[in-house]
Write an enzyme that holds these catalytic residues in place. Structure first.
Site, PDB file in Angstrom:
ATOM      1  N   LYS D 168      45.583 -49.144 114.289  1.00 34.31           N
ATOM      2  CA  LYS D 168      44.998 -50.253 115.035  1.00 34.31           C
ATOM      3  C   LYS D 168      46.288 -50.884 115.902  1.00 34.31           C
ATOM      4  O   LYS D 168      47.375 -51.111 115.398  1.00 34.31           O
ATOM      5  CB  LYS D 168      44.637 -51.356 114.111  1.00 34.31           C
ATOM      6  CG  LYS D 168      43.687 -52.400 114.636  1.00 34.31           C
ATOM      7  CD  LYS D 168      43.100 -53.412 113.595  1.00 34.31           C
ATOM      8  CE  LYS D 168      42.578 -54.856 114.348  1.00 34.31           C
ATOM      9  NZ  LYS D 168      42.472 -55.920 113.131  1.00 34.31           N
ATOM     10  N   SER D 238      42.467 -47.333 117.200  1.00 29.51           N
ATOM     11  CA  SER D 238      41.763 -48.226 117.916  1.00 29.51           C
ATOM     12  C   SER D 238      42.488 -49.301 118.552  1.00 29.51           C
ATOM     13  O   SER D 238      43.476 -49.859 117.726  1.00 29.51           O
ATOM     14  CB  SER D 238      40.288 -48.369 117.244  1.00 29.51           C
ATOM     15  OG  SER D 238      40.847 -49.163 116.226  1.00 29.51           O
TER      16      SER D 238
END
EC number: 3.5.2.15
Lengths: 376, 376, 376, 376
Positions: D168, D238
């Site tokens: 992330k 992401s």
């Protein structure tokens, strides 16, 4: 003697409560005074718009800490009306309404009766509805009764003093439909999306009934969602999954209230009815030759309008494509249009334009209200 | 003595040419007189908008039969400028521009020089561009030259008499990029979508150069698409895959033309600049206190405007969400907004609002022109 | 002795007929032999999908010149079935079906009866429907009758030899509804979008009736669009505005036909029913352990499938969001899903997956057919 | 001896934590054991996807109460990786990963080394990045270092034992860009959407560097986002606005861990690479002739895959329209496609398919990992 405070704060995203926090920190409003929060959030305003619950969750968390209540208790006390969809140039923002009690009446305007009225707010709630009552006369009647109680709470005796009634109403889900069926009851529709329109429509008819805009004799289950000639010119309803009752917020000008704010309204007969907006502005003493000048626009605290595509696919005889667009939902087009027209009038874009105007104004049109600060 | 005719006809779908057919059948216009057709079609106005080629194919088929030309020959003779996107309440329609030669000058307005001018139209084309010229100074200079030729064709000598210049310009495709590479040339961008903006931008700068709005010394390849302070206030460019040259349509008021039509323009400084529209209306003698009355709106033959989202995400300091919306393209929001503002002014929705305003007006704004019928 | 030819050609855009042109230029097919063209175009497959008429206009223009017919006459002779929507990885393409008459029977496969059958195609048309017949039993019965005539045209006597029936059917428009009302007749629905589903549904039930999948006694107006348990496993219907009759294309394996092509079908019980696709492949002699190898995939001439979201919002008990997505139409999700599953099986993406499967397979599922080239 | 627990629970909406609550209430997992939560939410997966923060807010609120921590402290302790977008048939769900310490080693599989390994999880975080470090080598190197620490935390010494690395990572905002400029530093891009891709790409390259898939000598700022031939076959990144550091979750099979779960992975070379998924299943002992039978599908605890449109607009030589669709974002098409292919293999739709695969697998492809329960 009460005063209705109204604050408009911008948001940077749906969960942004920094504007509310700053308002409280500055002392402009106390958390206990807050009666309702209206919000425009940047979702699609349709079924899968999760910006509304996100904003509600953030607001409840913020107020919960300050009020010493659980988030659910905040929701039960303060009406949080989130409207998704800031298409065109609309700007996401919150409108915070508060009721402040002040000891004396020293600020009361002297003079004629009309001049001594000021912006007033009152809220009331119905009991929870059964699924089979949604979108039917039971909801119409209960809403009408709640409007009367909210008027009483606002100290408004004359229905002509009511200028805008916002209702947050429930919708049907598959689970609710099945629960009703289990008890042997059939609901108004099995289409959950359609239930939003029926619930809004029944709520609007209830408002029209309470405000004597519609005769009770004209109403039955069959007219809900079909008789577009029956409407309230002051109703604004939005449906949400998170409640089973109707929450009613009445806004008007009432004697016994103080402060510089006043409200006026008109009915837009279609999506480009600039004159309706200018009429409401004129009622509040604004000059209306063209767009408001910046200092005048500052005096507009809120514009509240409903938007919807006309059912016949026309605006003044010319074709619009809202109802045939399978890429962008029709209500999104309608909000963009009315937002543009309203911004043309006001000269700013943080306006509360919401979609889905069943029985709220004529087909393709809708009510518009303006809250403004009266000049001394 | 020529007259520029302008007809606005509604369409029921992008391939609908029944309005054009009726116009010709009625004798209002002869096919040979038609110089250009502007169209608003109901697509998304973006890369995969196939309503534009559909409308072009239908128009070429209709005119081809009447003129005894192949569809390709029609396209070479008549400028067909289709603009996709009728968001909000915009109404799909065609605007047909024609040049009629009349023997005498009996209809010519007498009196002062300004009053003796009437709507004039002229077209010109550049040569085909090489792929590596698109979005670069070669396109800027060739466009400027074509504007001058189109002005001459319209009989306009004074650049102050030019009020709107529409350009249809090419874009890059993967095949074109590779063809250039095969000859050892690098194109301005490998992003085909971005090439639309660069081509529009270079075209607009060329217009600004021809109209002396921009100094040639300020221009080089690097400013195209980046220096938003360099712009034309009369340029409108749209890019399409179907051509490799620029097609230029100049609209102005010129001496030596007859008829009741006049054009005026202003620059909208942002998407809600109602006063710019009202300024153009005022130049044409329209009363501008609020929305035009229906009889006045009938006298407006066309409103032509460009729309785009502001790059800083703000309109007069308030956040818009156009640039962050991954569901609806930013230009679609912008057209909806400007369409709403323009409809507020004019009171009708068949307006030619198109998107993508690089170097066409300031960032977030754009030119607006109105063609109106002067009262006797 | 006839042979059914089938060609799959890619398109670069909806109006691209270069693949068809090349096929004809190469002598692979003569224009007079073409019976039907199926096309996947890259629109949204919903109400405002103008890629379908664009493709039809381009195909009619191309064939019109070659056949010496007007575009309308081409449309009356060749069934042009455009299906919008290439979501996910689906690839836009045309599937051209032709009937070639060959003098002798020398190519006929010897041996058992089943082996001596080959791909057969037949078409038939109903009369034009009245608006009030659409979506009702009149359409069901007329479709059933047309299926029987199309079977006869294909020389198919045994309903078990029919593997896929494509119908192109009409829809209601406001004008058609009003025309019926003027004659004192009420149509099946006033919702023009819903009329597409009713017309597809009635057509599919007619196919099921002709193929003895559904008993006539089970059918009446009320079951159309409601009784999801009544369906044909071989029906594929798509509605379009451009016709008032049903056009029926029957595909099967028939004795008396020659050539290397065969068709097989199965019913997908839901959107991820890979085994149905593998079953159809297996019937044609393809190995089905995993994805087809490239040389095997080359032998697949067409995969034809219908896709739709399940009404209960579930796939094998797990929630899908197709029905609640107000940004992307549910049928677009469904095509993307089934396209992915089919591409997993076949190893290529130029597959004819279309949406809207009312009474075409079970709720959430649909028929799938494969046309393959049999190995010598 | 640790055991990595993995639970998949469905969600009814993005804020639904009832599945997690039930899991904890049942004793299946203790709140303190939870290391990471992966979630598929039903937003658009793009810039304005507010389902991700809504899910994070709900998860933090739920765990906050149970752990006696503030929501922010929960976020700092548990990696919450929400991936928006359940296009096609994908089903919204949560994947909860926990680390349970058990006193003895009695459950450990005996036998060969490979068989004695079990699913292992480890997490690590970088320091906060400066804006000018995002999408550049500083992020690459810091990520590589964090991967090594996460491997150590998981007790994985051999890089061949790593099968999936989820990161992330942050993105640039206008405010962050300006903050860097204020210190005299220029960021990698001024396009905030593009910064998501650069941040994901730099993170993936860092993973590839740590896993020796990419040589350090091949890396510099210029290759990030451009050299599509440089990629990790085990990276999944992401980007989100809510953090300024990289959070790394390493999943592998490690000695010293117990329990029935194992992980395997492959690289999909394009969006329809069924064989890659079947390869990973095969590594875990699943039979792979066609779709998994329901009892086998139950043994699949998670499928984790990345999806993206190929840059050349083709899948195995056939055109896809993902990159040209201005109505539906290309990554939404890609997720729908890969979701369909994966569901074809697994027979269920609650799969973690996420979009944006820069340097994560080859252009148009991406890594896929499967976590399965080994049969006794």
């Amino acid at each position: 003697m009460p005063e209705c405070l109204a604050f408009r704060v911008p948001t940077r995203h749906p969960a942004d409560v920094s504007g509310l926090d700053a308002l409280i920190a500055s002392g402009a409003v106390a958390p206990e005074e807050i009666v309702a929060v209206f919000g425009k959030t940047e979702g699609n305003g349709c079924v899968n718009d999760f910006t509304r619950p996100l904003a509600v969750m953030a607001l409840e968390a913020s107020l919960s800490a300050r009020l010493g209540l659980s988030p659910a208790e905040v929701g039960a006390r303060v009406a949080l009306v989130m409207s998704g969809g800031t298409e065109g140039g609309l700007s996401p923002h919150l409108l915070i309404l508060a009721r402040r009690e002040t000891p004396g009446a020293e600020g009361r305007a002297e003079g004629k009766a009309e001049e001594s009225k000021a912006l007033a707010v009152g809220t009331a709630f119905t009991d929870d509805f059964l699924p089979e009552e949604i979108g039917r006369m039971a909801q119409v009647r209960a809403t009408a009764s709640a409007v009367e109680r909210a008027m009483a709470a606002a100290g408004i005796a004359d229905i002509a003093d009511v200028h805008f009634v916002q209702v947050k109403c429930p919708l049907l889900t598959s689970a609710r439909i099945q629960e009703a069926a289990g008890r042997g009851h059939e609901v108004a529709t099995h289409d959950t999306y359609a239930s939003m329109g029926l619930s809004r429509g029944a709520s609007a008819l209830g408002i029209g009934l309470a405000l004597a805009e519609i005769a009770e004799s004209a109403l039955d289950d069959a007219v809900i969602g079909t008789r577009t000639d029956l409407y309230s010119g002051r109703a604004s309803a939005s449906a949400g999954i998170e409640l089973m009752r109707n929450e009613v917020i009445v806004l008007g000008n009432a004697p016994g209230w103080r402060g510089p704010l006043r409200i006026a309204h008109r009915v837009m007969r279609d999506g480009i009815d600039l004159s309706a907006i200018q009429g409401a502005l004129s009622d509040l003493g604004f000059p209306v030759a063209g767009q408001l000048a910046p200092d005048q626009a500052e005096r507009v605290v809120a514009l509240l309008a409903k938007a919807e595509p006309s059912g016949d696919g026309l605006i003044r005889g010319r074709r619009h494509i809202m109802n045939d667009d399978s890429d962008i939902n029709a209500t999104r087009h309608a909000r963009a249009l009315v937002g543009g027209v309203a911004a043309a009038a006001i000269g700013r874009t943080d306006l509360f334009v919401s979609g889905g105007a069943e029985h709220q104004g004529p087909d393709g049109g809708g009510p518009v209200a303006v809250i403004g600060r009266i000049q001394a």
